[in-house]
Design a protein around this motif. Structure first.
Motif, PDB file in Angstrom:
ATOM      1  N   MET A 138       1.007  -1.412   0.413  1.00 61.33           N
ATOM      2  CA  MET A 138      -0.226   0.077  -0.459  1.00 61.33           C
ATOM      3  C   MET A 138       1.065   1.512   0.048  1.00 61.33           C
ATOM      4  O   MET A 138       0.582   2.263  -0.618  1.00 61.33           O
ATOM      5  CB  MET A 138      -1.132  -0.090   1.263  1.00 61.33           C
ATOM      6  N   ARG A 139       1.798   1.276   1.185  1.00 57.81           N
ATOM      7  CA  ARG A 139       2.738   2.564   0.810  1.00 57.81           C
ATOM      8  C   ARG A 139       3.905   2.951  -0.159  1.00 57.81           C
ATOM      9  O   ARG A 139       4.537   3.978  -0.671  1.00 57.81           O
ATOM     10  CB  ARG A 139       3.687   2.550   1.842  1.00 57.81           C
ATOM     11  N   GLU A 172       0.175   0.320   9.836  1.00 57.92           N
ATOM     12  CA  GLU A 172       0.657   1.306   8.971  1.00 57.92           C
ATOM     13  C   GLU A 172       1.781   0.932   7.139  1.00 57.92           C
ATOM     14  O   GLU A 172       2.114   0.422   7.232  1.00 57.92           O
ATOM     15  CB  GLU A 172       2.050   2.468   9.514  1.00 57.92           C
ATOM     16  N   PRO A 173       0.650   1.737   6.794  1.00 60.90           N
ATOM     17  CA  PRO A 173      -0.631   2.522   6.529  1.00 60.90           C
ATOM     18  C   PRO A 173      -1.586   1.951   6.385  1.00 60.90           C
ATOM     19  O   PRO A 173      -3.115   2.160   6.628  1.00 60.90           O
ATOM     20  CB  PRO A 173      -0.727   3.464   5.097  1.00 60.90           C
ATOM     21  N   VAL A 174      -2.073   0.624   6.832  1.00 62.21           N
ATOM     22  CA  VAL A 174      -3.110  -0.182   6.666  1.00 62.21           C
ATOM     23  C   VAL A 174      -4.144   0.268   8.572  1.00 62.21           C
ATOM     24  O   VAL A 174      -3.074  -0.188   9.469  1.00 62.21           O
ATOM     25  CB  VAL A 174      -3.156  -1.290   6.953  1.00 62.21           C
ATOM     26  N   LYS A 175      -4.766   0.876   8.346  1.00 65.98           N
ATOM     27  CA  LYS A 175      -5.731   0.841   9.423  1.00 65.98           C
ATOM     28  C   LYS A 175      -6.412  -0.260   9.423  1.00 65.98           C
ATOM     29  O   LYS A 175      -7.581  -1.121   8.393  1.00 65.98           O
ATOM     30  CB  LYS A 175      -6.469   2.411   9.545  1.00 65.98           C
ATOM     31  N   ASP A 206       7.681  -5.755  -8.038  1.00 67.92           N
ATOM     32  CA  ASP A 206       6.743  -4.365  -8.106  1.00 67.92           C
ATOM     33  C   ASP A 206       5.595  -4.367  -7.839  1.00 67.92           C
ATOM     34  O   ASP A 206       4.034  -4.304  -7.851  1.00 67.92           O
ATOM     35  CB  ASP A 206       6.375  -3.524 -10.068  1.00 67.92           C
ATOM     36  N   LEU A 207       5.739  -3.743  -6.231  1.00 65.34           N
ATOM     37  CA  LEU A 207       4.855  -3.506  -5.005  1.00 65.34           C
ATOM     38  C   LEU A 207       3.268  -2.496  -5.532  1.00 65.34           C
ATOM     39  O   LEU A 207       2.116  -2.802  -4.997  1.00 65.34           O
ATOM     40  CB  LEU A 207       4.960  -3.289  -4.118  1.00 65.34           C
ATOM     41  N   ALA A 208       3.549  -2.008  -6.409  1.00 60.99           N
ATOM     42  CA  ALA A 208       3.173  -1.055  -6.927  1.00 60.99           C
ATOM     43  C   ALA A 208       2.181  -1.392  -7.504  1.00 60.99           C
ATOM     44  O   ALA A 208       0.527  -0.474  -8.214  1.00 60.99           O
ATOM     45  CB  ALA A 208       3.259   0.390  -7.304  1.00 60.99           C
ATOM     46  N   LYS A 260      -6.857  -2.317  -2.573  1.00 66.78           N
ATOM     47  CA  LYS A 260      -6.754  -3.789  -2.966  1.00 66.78           C
ATOM     48  C   LYS A 260      -8.006  -3.682  -4.583  1.00 66.78           C
ATOM     49  O   LYS A 260      -7.540  -3.932  -5.710  1.00 66.78           O
ATOM     50  CB  LYS A 260      -6.874  -4.677  -2.688  1.00 66.78           C
ATOM     51  N   GLU A 261      -9.310  -2.332  -3.744  1.00 65.93           N
ATOM     52  CA  GLU A 261     -10.266  -2.952  -5.344  1.00 65.93           C
ATOM     53  C   GLU A 261      -9.331  -1.875  -6.090  1.00 65.93           C
ATOM     54  O   GLU A 261      -8.674  -1.616  -7.454  1.00 65.93           O
ATOM     55  CB  GLU A 261     -11.717  -1.810  -4.359  1.00 65.93           C
TER      56      GLU A 261
END
Ligand code: ZN
Lengths: 156, 386
Positions: B150-151, B200-203, B251-253, B290-291
């Motif tokens: 996510m980050r 973080e940043p997952v809440k 590639d995490l993005a 993820k969406e």
């Protein structure tokens, strides 16, 4: 590599141990709840009857797997079970001597399914096919609805 | 020569944190509802394909062999498919092989998951999927990966957490209209931002819950489908690919494995411009980011552009590309395999105009469902047409 290093004792191989700690809290299910409750409260076995194929199943279950409809009719089994097959166990699952312990698959006349349990008999030779058996139950106050509420089956 | 395959019925149970029903009973409830909706009985079903994630959830080894009574699979050709979180969409793909190949004319596809037995937490099932040398000694959890992902995604495209939170707000809101939903709620971006930072940043509110549940569809060959219904939904494109478990390579993005699976499905369905041709989509949303990630992998948004589409309302039920009108995993719940199948069911109902309060505004003719999983390495995609 143990084989290439000619290690015959596995503990000499370079390895490390880890474990995956898992514990399971199962639900008995809709039908399982009623089966267990009947065993706990009244010391009896609950069966289910299919309205379509008329098959009676033990233990009670939610649906008939052949007709694929819900089974709403239940009935407690009043008559003794009978020995469908039996064996004598001499070692436990880790291979330790354990026994002899006589185990039977118990069925009920006109009912599909059965219950595996210990047989309270002096010796293996006293068991026979078709022999009528009944459960030896724990005191009602000690029963929890588990199959171990039954100590063993004994000749009727 | 492959044959055209249709979906002719769908069924689903409640999704809840803990259900009384056993895996067999959950499977029965979903299967029976699917059969009833297609006007069929078990006798009409020639083969069964099931899907379920790790055996460690239900706590029954060889789960596929265990639950099959609840899928009417006794004495029928049955197989269980398994690609972790991607399983729910992979299950009808398995059914598609059965029917498209000409082997069978009808196939019941059921996905079941009962995550509640596993203690101390269903996450423990994932303990063993990490590398024994590099990752496990650190106490790695899946949340580590998701947070890194996510980050990295936010960094690469300059995305704000608030933009990502819009997805959770939309999906949990949509789920209020889903009769199976576990976590439908009207919440705000502020609620998400103020929820507990887990990794973080997952809440807390960025994440879908563990659940128990099952869902099912019935597939039929063209000949049989046309006899059964005036409204078959065609399973016109399927795609699936896997990447390595070396997730550190990726590639995490950008989810390349989703792109590859989507392109396979689009090619099969003859889709040239997905953004124009797909009317409604159910990408996998175990986390809100993820969406967005998946919309980009599916070529339904340009790279880094899915957040803006969301903020602009394009992905709302009345938008130009409604996304997760069901409420998704974030709102309906996440019984892993059953959650992916829930998306197949949703597209089926949307394309038949049977989604009730969840029905999207536009006249949806082509839809897509996608799931993702294993060690964040698999993409499974299904393109459906009315
Ligand atoms: Zn029956």
């Amino acid at each position: 590599m143990p084989i290439l290093e000619k290690i015959t004792q596995p503990l000499q191989a370079r390895h490390w141990t880890d474990s995956i700690p898992l514990e399971f809290h199962y639900t008995a299910g809709v039908a399982g709840e009623s089966f267990r409750r009947e065993l706990k409260e009244n010391g009896r076995f609950l069966s289910s009857k299919c309205a379509e194929c008329k098959t009676t199943y033990i233990p009670a279950r939610m649906f008939c797997p052949s007709c694929f409809i819900e089974m709403k009719e239940t009935r407690t089994l009043e008559e003794p079970g009978y020995i469908y097959s039996y064996t004598t166990v001499n070692r436990n699952r880790t291979g330790e001597p354990n026994g002899p312990l006589t185990i039977g698959l118990i069925r009920f006349e006109g009912v599909k399914g059965g219950i595996v349990h210990k047989l309270d008999v002096k010796e293996h030779g006293s068991v026979s096919f078709g022999m009528k058996v009944v459960p030896i139950l724990k005191e009602a106050s000690e029963r929890t609805g588990a199959l171990t509420d039954i100590l063993a089956f004994r000749p009727a | 020569m492959k044959r055209r395959v249709a979906i002719v019925g769908a069924g689903i149970t409640l999704f809840r944190r803990r259900m009384l029903e056993t895996p067999k009973e959950l499977s029965f409830e979903a299967s029976k509802m699917a059969l009833d909706s297609a006007g069929l009985t078990l006798k009409d079903i020639q083969s069964v394909v099931s899907g379920s994630a790790p055996d460690a959830f239900d706590g029954v080894h060889m789960k596929g062999e265990y639950y099959l009574d609840g899928m009417g699979a006794i004495g029928k050709p049955h197989e269980r498919v398994y690609v972790g979180g991607g399983t729910g969409v992979f299950t009808p793909i398995g059914g598609w092989w059965n029917v498209a190949s000409g082997l069978y004319d009808t196939c019941l596809c059921v996905a079941e998951e009962k995550m509640s037995p596993l203690h101390p937490h269903p996450q423990y099932a994932f303990w063993s999927i990490f590398d024994q040398i590099l990752e496990r000694p650190l106490g790695t959890t899946l949340l580590w990966i998701f947070s890194l992902e996510m980050r990295r995604y936010m960094h690469k495209y300059g995305i704000k957490e608030e933009e990502i939170a819009e997805v959770a707000v939309k999906n949990k809101g949509n789920a209020v209209d889903h009769p199976s939903a576990q976590l439908g709620a009207k919440i705000t971006v502020d609620d998400v931002m103020r929820s507990e930072p887990i990794c973080e940043p997952v809440k807390r509110l960025d994440v879908s819950p563990p659940s128990d549940g099952a869902a099912a569809v019935i597939l039929a060959s063209e000949k049989v489908a046309k006899k059964l219904t005036d409204q078959p939904v065609w399973l016109d494109g399927v795609g699936w690919t896997l990447d390595s478990t070396h997730w550190t390579n990726r590639d995490l993005a950008y989810p390349e494995y989703v792109e590859k699976a989507a392109k396979m499905a689009y090619k099969m369905a003859g889709i040239k411009n997905p953004r124009k041709e797909i009317d409604v989509a159910e990408p996998y949303d175990p986390f809100d980011y993820k969406e967005l990630h998946h919309l980009e992998g599916l070529q339904l948004a340009g790279k880094g552009e899915a957040p803006k589409m969301t903020v602009d309302g394009v992905t709302q039920r009345d938008g130009d590309l409604p996304v997760c009108p069901s409420g998704g995993l974030l709102g309906v719940g996440n019984p892993i395999a059953a959650a992916g199948m829930m998306k197949i069911c949703e597209i089926f109902w949307q394309l038949r105009g049977e989604a009730g309060k969840r029905q999207v505004k536009k006249d949806a003719r082509t839809g897509l469902a996608q799931a993702w999983g294993d060690l964040m390495q698999v993409g499974t995609v299904a393109v459906m047409r009315s």
